[in-house]
Design an enzyme around this catalytic site. Structure first.
Site, mmCIF file in Angstrom:
data_model
loop_
_atom_site.group_PDB
_atom_site.id
_atom_site.type_symbol
_atom_site.label_atom_id
_atom_site.label_comp_id
_atom_site.label_asym_id
_atom_site.label_seq_id
_atom_site.Cartn_x
_atom_site.Cartn_y
_atom_site.Cartn_z
ATOM 1 N N LEU A 56 -63.388 -64.476 40.238
ATOM 2 C CA LEU A 56 -64.806 -64.512 39.441
ATOM 3 C C LEU A 56 -64.743 -64.336 38.170
ATOM 4 O O LEU A 56 -65.706 -65.087 37.457
ATOM 5 C CB LEU A 56 -65.967 -64.007 40.429
ATOM 6 C CG LEU A 56 -66.137 -64.331 41.841
ATOM 7 C CD1 LEU A 56 -67.145 -63.103 42.468
ATOM 8 C CD2 LEU A 56 -66.599 -65.743 42.150
ATOM 9 N N ALA A 59 -63.688 -67.287 36.239
ATOM 10 C CA ALA A 59 -64.469 -68.206 36.173
ATOM 11 C C ALA A 59 -65.496 -68.037 35.159
ATOM 12 O O ALA A 59 -66.005 -68.849 34.248
ATOM 13 C CB ALA A 59 -64.971 -68.530 37.286
ATOM 14 N N GLU A 60 -66.186 -66.876 35.117
ATOM 15 C CA GLU A 60 -67.235 -66.655 34.457
ATOM 16 C C GLU A 60 -66.917 -66.645 32.973
ATOM 17 O O GLU A 60 -67.591 -67.015 32.062
ATOM 18 C CB GLU A 60 -68.111 -65.236 34.781
ATOM 19 C CG GLU A 60 -69.248 -65.132 33.999
ATOM 20 C CD GLU A 60 -70.156 -63.954 34.413
ATOM 21 O OE1 GLU A 60 -71.287 -63.753 33.799
ATOM 22 O OE2 GLU A 60 -69.624 -63.103 35.328
ATOM 23 N N ASN A 61 -65.773 -66.109 32.546
ATOM 24 C CA ASN A 61 -65.451 -66.048 31.015
ATOM 25 C C ASN A 61 -64.921 -67.434 30.861
ATOM 26 O O ASN A 61 -65.183 -67.749 29.574
ATOM 27 C CB ASN A 61 -64.232 -64.950 30.950
ATOM 28 C CG ASN A 61 -64.586 -63.487 30.967
ATOM 29 O OD1 ASN A 61 -65.168 -63.121 30.111
ATOM 30 N ND2 ASN A 61 -64.249 -62.753 32.363
#
Length: 137
Positions: A56, A59-61
């Site tokens: 996660l 993905a967020e970065n």
């Protein structure tokens, strides 16, 4: 999209991306971006598999880097991350995240990220919403 300058900035300073071993990769399309990460002691579970939290974070970065690439001089922060982990990846393997822009609004960007193993099998499917902020002068 070209993320070379952002990649240099991010990997040149301490932070989560550097700590977990993320590398951001430019793509020829303006609405896509990529990143990769080796599964190792920095991002694995005690059982030797890639941590879902690390997936996660990747993905967020990646979505944040991509939003900053299409909105120079803006601050882009994740406000929602939702994912499903469908396959385990063992220590020593590499994962590659592919981000595709779903919606580009004035204040919100929505990204769909698929994280793949070395056999190009999906290991995680993630949606990220970023809030785009204009810095005060």
């Amino acid at each position: 999209m070209n993320v070379d300058k952002l990649n240099e900035m991010i990997t040149g300073q301490e932070g989560l991306s550097k700590t977990l071993g993320m590398e951001f990769i430019s793509t020829p399309e303006e609405d896509t971006c990529m990143a990769r990460m080796k599964v190792d002691d920095r991002n694995k579970q005690p059982f030797g598999f890639l941590s879902g939290g690390a997936s996660l974070a990747l993905a967020e970065n990646l979505a944040g880097v991509a939003s900053m690439a299409i909105c120079p001089n803006k601050i882009c922060v994740g406000i929602n991350v939702s994912g499903n982990h469908v396959k385990a990846v063992e220590e020593g393997s590499w994962v590659t995240a592919h981000a595709k822009l779903v919606s580009r609004g004035h204040k919100l960007h929505v990204w769909h990220i698929e994280i793949m193993d070395e056999d190009d099998d999906v290991i995680s499917s993630v949606e990220v919403t970023n809030y785009v902020i204009t810095p005060k002068k």
